[in-house]
Design an enzyme around this catalytic site. Structure first.
Site, PDB file in Angstrom:
ATOM      1  CE1 TYR A  33      -8.878 -47.335  75.607  1.00  0.00           C
ATOM      2  CE2 TYR A  33      -9.081 -45.954  77.559  1.00  0.00           C
ATOM      3  CZ  TYR A  33      -8.344 -46.832  76.779  1.00  0.00           C
ATOM      4  OH  TYR A  33      -7.086 -47.187  77.167  1.00  0.00           O
ATOM      5  CE  LYS A 147     -15.503 -68.377  68.922  1.00  0.00           C
ATOM      6  NZ  LYS A 147     -15.244 -67.991  67.538  1.00  0.00           N
ATOM      7  CD  GLU A 179      -7.538 -67.316  62.411  1.00  0.00           C
ATOM      8  OE1 GLU A 179      -8.212 -68.335  62.613  1.00  0.00           O
ATOM      9  OE2 GLU A 179      -7.052 -66.625  63.313  1.00  0.00           O
ATOM     10  CG  LEU A 203     -10.360 -69.444  67.334  1.00  0.00           C
ATOM     11  CD1 LEU A 203     -10.099 -68.813  68.696  1.00  0.00           C
ATOM     12  CD2 LEU A 203     -11.772 -69.139  66.887  1.00  0.00           C
TER      13      LEU A 203
HETATM   14  C1  LIG Z   1     -10.573 -66.064  63.530  1.00  0.00           C
HETATM   15  C2  LIG Z   1     -11.369 -67.318  63.438  1.00  0.00           C
HETATM   16  N1  LIG Z   1     -10.792 -68.427  62.953  1.00  0.00           N
HETATM   17  C3  LIG Z   1     -11.463 -69.588  62.843  1.00  0.00           C
HETATM   18  C4  LIG Z   1     -12.788 -69.676  63.208  1.00  0.00           C
HETATM   19  C5  LIG Z   1     -13.507 -71.007  63.083  1.00  0.00           C
HETATM   20  O1  LIG Z   1     -13.729 -71.547  64.338  1.00  0.00           O
HETATM   21  P1  LIG Z   1     -14.951 -72.547  64.592  1.00  0.00           P
HETATM   22  O2  LIG Z   1     -14.802 -73.635  63.564  1.00  0.00           O
HETATM   23  O3  LIG Z   1     -14.740 -73.022  65.983  1.00  0.00           O
HETATM   24  O4  LIG Z   1     -16.220 -71.774  64.406  1.00  0.00           O
HETATM   25  C6  LIG Z   1     -13.433 -68.555  63.725  1.00  0.00           C
HETATM   26  C7  LIG Z   1     -14.834 -68.603  64.151  1.00  0.00           C
HETATM   27  O5  LIG Z   1     -15.412 -67.661  64.601  1.00  0.00           O
HETATM   28  C8  LIG Z   1     -12.692 -67.348  63.855  1.00  0.00           C
HETATM   29  O6  LIG Z   1     -13.278 -66.228  64.346  1.00  0.00           O
END
Ligand SMILES: Cc1ncc(COP(=O)(O)O)c(C=O)c1O
Length: 285
Positions: A33, A147, A179, A203
């Protein structure tokens, strides 16, 4: 009074303006943006804003289908149609609408939305008194435990994976794997599963939680700690978990084969257990 706004080639009353719920700007924050000021009905520094727009779009490889001259013309048309004397023009471009998938769509047309906001800037009372600020921690973006739909970085990681012939990217920070771009990362050493502790760096995966809850069904142990990429390359098995992949064996990282290059027994077993619980309507408390 209703403003006239611009959406994908059309000038519309603001209440008639629509974009798709699948727009990647909405779904992933996959967009850029700019805001240009208008003073005395004239654009201020618009060229510089548009140069930054082009640069930002280039950085995320969003091919802008509009020339700078076309964008300036839309700015000017909005000023005219809204009789804007002072305020700003907000411009947002996204990679367009496509079914939700992190990697770039091949057939989406960028979405362009622009609108005016009238604001008295030159006569702002605060300029006479000065303003107050508070300090806060800079958390851009260190709160991966949330999230959030702010997913531009995972989008770029997944696109990199797709272009490298891979299905997922494992992100590395300070020498350790954080991750997957959209999954929890695991390695297996003997009978021990290893995944990093929960913190604001990752997450908290629901599938991770479920796998741990089902470990009682097995003789696997769990070690909650960080691991390096080298350790993963050397592991007997690697796998990911997520609501989309469930439990998914990883057989190659950066072109290096993990163990013998076939899905390992641990990931296979955990996937079976997970599916068993799921089919029975398994639910975490
Ligand atoms: C960055 C990230 N880590 C881990 C996960 C796994 O999370 P979940 O087992 O709740 O799908 C996700 C799922 O979208 C994610 O985006």
């Amino acid at each position: 009074m209703s403003r006239t706004v611009y959406v994908n080639g059309a000038y519309l009353p603001e209440e008639d303006a629509r974009i798709s719920i699948f727009d990647r700007g909405f779904i992933f924050g996959d967009g850029i943006y700019e805001v240009s000021a208008v003073i005395g009905g004239k654009l201020v520094d618009c060229e510089a804003h548009l140069a930054r727009l082009e640069r930002s779009c280039g950085e995320i490889r969003l091919a802008l289908p509009w020339s700078k001259a076309e964008l300036v013309a839309i700015h000017e048309e909005l000023i005219k149609r809204n009789n804007l004397d002072e305020g700003g023009i907000y411009l947002q471009v996204s990679r367009g609408a496509a079914d939700r998938d992190f990697a770039f769509p091949t057939d989406a047309t960028p979405t362009l939305v622009m609108f005016t906001q009238a604001r008295n800037m030159s006569g702002a009372a605060a300029a006479k008194t000065g303003i107050k600020v508070v300090s806060c921690e800079d958390i851009r973006w260190t709160r991966r435990d949330i999230k959030s739909v702010n997913l531009l970085a995972p989008v770029l990681a997944k696109q990199f994976a797709a272009e490298s012939g891979a299905q997922e990217a494992w992100m590395v920070e300070d020498g350790v794997v954080t991750e997957g771009a959209s999954s929890t990362a695991w390695i297996v050493k003997g009978k021990t599963l290893v995944s990093r502790p929960l913190s604001n760096k990752v997450l908290p995966g629901i599938t991770r939680k479920a796998v741990l809850a089902y470990l009682g069904e097995t003789d696997f142990k769990f070690e909650e700690r960080t691991f390096t990429l080298d350790e993963a390359l050397d592991a007997e098995e690697c796998f990911i978990t997520s609501a989309t992949s469930l439990v998914m064996p990883v057989v190659q990282i950066d072109g290096h084969t993990i163990h013998n290059g076939a899905p390992g027994p641990t990931a296979i077993r955990l996937r079976e257990i997970y599916l068993d619980f799921a089919k029975k309507g398994g639910a975490l408390g």
